[in-house]
Enzyme design. Structure first.
Site, PDB file in Angstrom:
ATOM      1  N   GLY A  74       0.808  -1.210   0.000  1.00 29.92           N
ATOM      2  CA  GLY A  74       0.000   0.000   0.000  1.00 29.92           C
ATOM      3  C   GLY A  74       0.849   1.270   0.000  1.00 29.92           C
ATOM      4  CG  ASN A 158      -5.210   4.030   8.758  1.00 34.03           C
ATOM      5  OD1 ASN A 158      -5.613   5.043   8.194  1.00 34.03           O
ATOM      6  ND2 ASN A 158      -4.091   4.007   9.444  1.00 34.03           N
ATOM      7  CB  CYS A 334       2.753   3.304  10.257  1.00 28.65           C
ATOM      8  SG  CYS A 334       1.736   2.229   9.269  1.00 28.65           S
TER       9      CYS A 334
HETATM   10  C1  LIG Z   1      -1.693  -0.501   5.981  1.00 28.65           C
HETATM   11  C2  LIG Z   1      -2.083   0.682   5.227  1.00 28.65           C
HETATM   12  C3  LIG Z   1      -1.250   1.229   4.234  1.00 28.65           C
HETATM   13  C4  LIG Z   1       0.127   0.681   3.973  1.00 28.65           C
HETATM   14  O1  LIG Z   1       0.102  -0.555   3.330  1.00 28.65           O
HETATM   15  P1  LIG Z   1       1.413  -1.477   3.388  1.00 28.65           P
HETATM   16  O2  LIG Z   1       1.106  -2.590   2.457  1.00 28.65           O
HETATM   17  O3  LIG Z   1       1.563  -1.909   4.814  1.00 28.65           O
HETATM   18  O4  LIG Z   1       2.551  -0.639   2.913  1.00 28.65           O
HETATM   19  C5  LIG Z   1      -1.699   2.321   3.540  1.00 28.65           C
HETATM   20  N1  LIG Z   1      -2.893   2.872   3.783  1.00 28.65           N
HETATM   21  C6  LIG Z   1      -3.725   2.383   4.710  1.00 28.65           C
HETATM   22  C7  LIG Z   1      -5.049   3.028   4.920  1.00 28.65           C
HETATM   23  C8  LIG Z   1      -3.343   1.286   5.482  1.00 28.65           C
HETATM   24  O5  LIG Z   1      -4.163   0.823   6.418  1.00 28.65           O
END
Ligand SMILES: *Cc1c(COP(=O)(O)O)cnc(C)c1O
Length: 391
Positions: A74, A158, A334
């Site tokens: 992501g 998130n 994060c």
């Molecule tokens: C987890 C997340 C990401 C990052 O995705 P990764 O695959 O862990 O890099 C980005 N945006 C949202 C809303 C997320 O929950």
């Protein structure tokens, strides 16, 4: 006290890998190790696997397979969408130098637009959200201008699980006949609500495998045909020149399998998740005084609840719950290792410092049960009481 009875309620941070996904991946770790670029049988085998996975991923969001670009997750998808498009548009239409994002985006969007502001000299505008945790449509409407090259608003937040009205936002752009391109971070939405890019009509959409029971380190960016991006990784020209690097074949296969599974079980799992979430919310609100849910109870997904407990510190609560084998989060995985940095999302909601520091997120997975939630709420109740009595 970590043992088998651990109750995992942090599925917005990551999910367990489905055993069917693991089974699908193993042959590509053990036997089919060929490079898809190689012109021999082993290479062709992995090429075939790539195209099958691309098709499975595209089906879950109603896209065409040739609109799916695999990335490392992501984070990279968001970076590629925002930086890749800004670099491209700067050359063609340098006057369109504004970007619009919501205040509650994931760090991978917020940090990418800071980079664009600094390095490419764009101006970034931030759309505020209402106390419901939904973007303020009036503010959006006022901030959107013909100079806005790109809007990026997540489909689901998130930290608090609220669903953002991206379809009406896109319709405003179309109604005004702007050339503004719309990107959405749909990482938390995938597998939680049905997504059809043909209906919602975003230009770009980011998704990630490990939030839907696939492996980590793999994701994709949907790019509508006709939208031009510049790469941010250079090399051998894989992924139609947009993302160089030998394809992460076994992870792509795992991601494809996870998408295939979710395509089948999405409709079935929604009422199950809803029942679990309703149980959690109603018991906490009824049985723990001074508890509140952050973000609206209406426009939300069914697996993500962020509570505030008056007079209790969220991090202390988390640590104590962990001792009892209950795994939750203070919000964004994060950012939670940067201790004490107050959540930008909860701040944006207009919560007081006290409400923010007393917050904790429970995110449910399809593997969780009512029995687990029953235990979790019982312990939560006890722990919150204990903290309050200590004062
Ligand atoms: C987890 C997340 C990401 C990052 O995705 P990764 O695959 O862990 O890099 C980005 N945006 C949202 C809303 C997320 O929950």
């Amino acid at each position: 006290m970590k043992n088998n009875s651990t109750i995992y309620l942090d599925n917005a941070a990551s999910t367990p890998v489905d055993s069917e996904v693991i089974q699908a991946m193993i042959p590509f770790l053990v036997d089919h190790f060929g490079n898809p670029s190689s012109l021999h049988n082993m290479g062709r085998r992995t090429t075939l696997a790539l195209s099958k996975s691309r098709s499975l991923v595209s089906k879950l969001i109603g896209a065409n397979p040739n609109e799916i670009y695999f990335t490392s997750g992501g984070t990279e998808s968001n970076n590629l969408a925002l930086i890749g498009y800004s670099k491209a548009i700067k050359k063609i239409r340098p006057d369109c130098d504004r970007i619009l994002v919501s205040e509650i985006e994931h760090e991978s969007v917020l940090e990418a637009v800071k980079y664009i502001e600094k390095e490419l000299k764009f101006t970034v505008d931030y759309i505020p959200i209402t106390s419901d945790g939904i973007v303020d449509m009036n503010a959006y409407s006022n901030l959107l201008s013909p100079k806005t090259s790109l809007v990026s608003v997540m489909l689901v937040n998130n930290e608090i699980g609220t669903i953002q009205p991206i379809q009406p936002m896109i319709e405003i752009i179309k109604k005004r006949r702007y050339n503004t391109v719309f990107h959405s971070d749909a990482v938390q939405a995938l597998g939680k609500i049905p997504i059809d890019v043909k209906q919602i009509k975003p230009d770009m959409l980011s998704i990630s495998s490990h939030k839907i029971n696939g492996p980590k380190g793999i994701g994709a960016l949907f790019v509508r045909k006709g939208i031009c991006l510049e790469p941010i990784v250079f090399g051998g020209g894989q992924e139609l020149n947009l993302r160089s690097g030998t394809e992460n074949v076994y992870s792509i296969v795992g991601f494809g399998k996870a998408c295939e599974i979710w395509k089948d079980k999405l409709q079935m799992s929604l009422p199950v998740l809803q029942k679990l979430q309703n149980y959690l919310i109603s018991r906490v609100l009824n049985e723990i005084p001074g508890a509140s849910v952050n973000g609206t109870l209406q426009k939300r997904i069914f697996n993500n609840v962020n509570f505030s407990f008056k007079g209790v510190n969220g991090e202390d609560l988390l640590t104590k719950l962990d001792e009892f084998g209950i795994e939750a989060s203070t919000g964004s995985a994060c950012s939670s290792n940067k201790k004490k940095k107050a959540s930008h999302v909860l701040k944006s909601l207009g919560l007081s410092y006290d409400q923010i520091s007393g917050s904790i997120r429970f995110s449910i997975g399809s593997q969780n049960t009512i029995a687990e939630l029953e235990v979790a709420v019982d312990i939560l109740k006890r722990v919150v009481n204990e903290f309050r009595n200590m004062k």
